[in-house]
Design an enzyme around this catalytic site. Structure first.
Site, PDB file in Angstrom:
ATOM      1  N   ASP A  77     -11.946   7.643  -1.119  1.00 16.99           N
ATOM      2  CA  ASP A  77     -10.452   7.247  -0.717  1.00 16.99           C
ATOM      3  C   ASP A  77      -9.602   8.032  -1.662  1.00 16.99           C
ATOM      4  O   ASP A  77      -9.108   7.391  -2.683  1.00 16.99           O
ATOM      5  CB  ASP A  77     -10.121   5.901  -0.697  1.00 16.99           C
ATOM      6  CG  ASP A  77      -8.714   5.537  -0.313  1.00 16.99           C
ATOM      7  OD1 ASP A  77      -8.217   6.342   0.476  1.00 16.99           O
ATOM      8  OD2 ASP A  77      -8.641   4.321  -0.341  1.00 16.99           O
ATOM      9  N   GLU A  99       0.083   8.751  -1.748  1.00 13.89           N
ATOM     10  CA  GLU A  99      -0.264   7.767  -0.718  1.00 13.89           C
ATOM     11  C   GLU A  99      -0.437   6.524  -1.492  1.00 13.89           C
ATOM     12  O   GLU A  99      -0.257   5.461  -0.434  1.00 13.89           O
ATOM     13  CB  GLU A  99      -1.245   8.296   0.019  1.00 13.89           C
ATOM     14  CG  GLU A  99      -1.645   7.767   1.485  1.00 13.89           C
ATOM     15  CD  GLU A  99      -2.668   6.494   1.227  1.00 13.89           C
ATOM     16  OE1 GLU A  99      -2.817   5.678   2.163  1.00 13.89           O
ATOM     17  OE2 GLU A  99      -3.110   6.243   0.259  1.00 13.89           O
TER      18      GLU A  99
END
Length: 346
Positions: A188, A222
């Site tokens: 991720d 992010e």
């Protein structure tokens, strides 16, 4: 396109990106790696003011602008204090699961370019010394970094050039198994970034292009909630490629591409999600549709910033997110194939 033929390139690209330490705010090495790979494939790139990367791909038609995005920033740590014993107290960057970091090797990056090694440890690290070695919380108040230098106090640490605010990057432990698993921290979302770079290679090798003008955005904030704010608001559509969740109440596995219908920020565009589901069925892809309870993506931030783009989210299923993550080649291949079908680039 020969999706099976990109496996070696995909895994090597993933390993390259994962080897570049890049917690949010300290992403220059990962961005440079992605830039070199994209440039080597012949695609034009540019940097954003915040440090992200944009890869521009002209389409066969010029009536729409499509965006794809993945983030190359990761979780990490920062030094918040130096103790009288010469240990580094930590603060989290993003949401790493701190108990999983007990015993992890790390690097400390100083502002003047020096790099030191160390280990993240509980403040009660020894079974032969501490009564609470098993019960002491593993959190920011009870964990610190032991530096691999001969230091016994804060002054000796500072003499090395280490200060409050320095980044602490822990080892991703990247491994690719013979059975097709990619095991690493920070899949991720570097796994998805590798998928998009592999898609670019497939398009180049096949001599094809997406139907519409397309740009890939590799965002860099992010994990701390504002990566997508740098994505232009005038795109017609935006497809985020981020990890799919694996766990309780979810149907996705590591072998599938996950299509997210809703996350903690709300639902994704109904028509676009429906189109992705139809494409997955039409192409015979292994997929799952899920609702992610503890998740938000760059799309959420882009929408809050005022974007009028339709948007959706897909990605390979990833087990143990924000810990010792794992996905499989099958899930990554299905993700690449669905993105290619969405772009109509076959």
């Amino acid at each position: 396109m020969d999706f099976n033929g990109c496996k070696d390139f995909l895994m090597e690209t993933a390993k390259t990106l994962l080897a570049a330490d890049s917690p949010s705010g300290f992403t220059q090495n990962a961005v440079a790696a992605a830039e070199r790979i994209a440039g080597g494939l012949g695609y034009a790139t540019r940097r954003t003011n915040k440090g992200g990367l944009v890869i521009e791909v002209p389409g066969r038609e010029h009536t729409k602008r499509i965006g794809l995005c993945a983030h190359v920033d990761t979780l990490g740590l920062m030094c918040r204090a130096i103790t009288d014993k010469g240990e580094l107290m930590i603060t989290r960057i993003g949401g790493p699961i701190l108990p999983t970091l007990d015993g992890e090797y790390c690097k400390i990056y100083t502002r003047d370019g020096r790099i030191y090694t160390g280990t993240v440890l509980s403040l009660s690290p020894a079974a032969h010394v501490f009564d609470d070695v098993l019960t002491r919380p593993r959190d920011e108040q009870n964990m610190a970094v032991r530096i691999d230098e001969k230091v016994q106090n804060a002054e000796e640490v500072r003499a090395l050039g280490i200060e409050v605010g320095d980044y602490i990057c822990f080892d991703p432990k990247t491994t690719v198994t013979q059975s097709g698993f990619l095991k690493s921290r920070f899949i991720d979302d570097k796994g998805s970034a590798a998928c998009l770079l592999a898609l670019l290679k497939l398009m180049r090798d096949a001599g094809t292009a997406p139907r519409y003008d397309m740009e890939i955005h590799f965002t860099v904030y992010e994990e701390v909630g504002h990566g997508g704010a740098a994505i232009p608001g005038d795109l017609d559509e935006l497809l985020a490629v981020d990890m799919g969740c694996v766990g309780s109440d979810l149907t996705c596995t590591e072998y599938q591409v996950s299509i997210c219908a809703k996350d903690s920020s709300g639902p994704y565009d109904y028509d676009m999600v429906s189109r992705l589901v139809a494409l997955a069925k039409e192409r015979g892809l292994d997929y799952a549709v899920d609702v992610y309870p503890h998740y938000s993506s760059d799309v959420s931030v882009t929408w809050r910033a005022g974007s009028d783009a339709k948007a959706a989210l897909i990605g390979p299923g990833v087990h143990a997110s924000h810990g010792m993550e794992r996905t499989h080649w099958d899930g990554m291949r299905n993700t690449i194939a669905l993105a290619a079908a969405y772009l109509e680039c076959e």
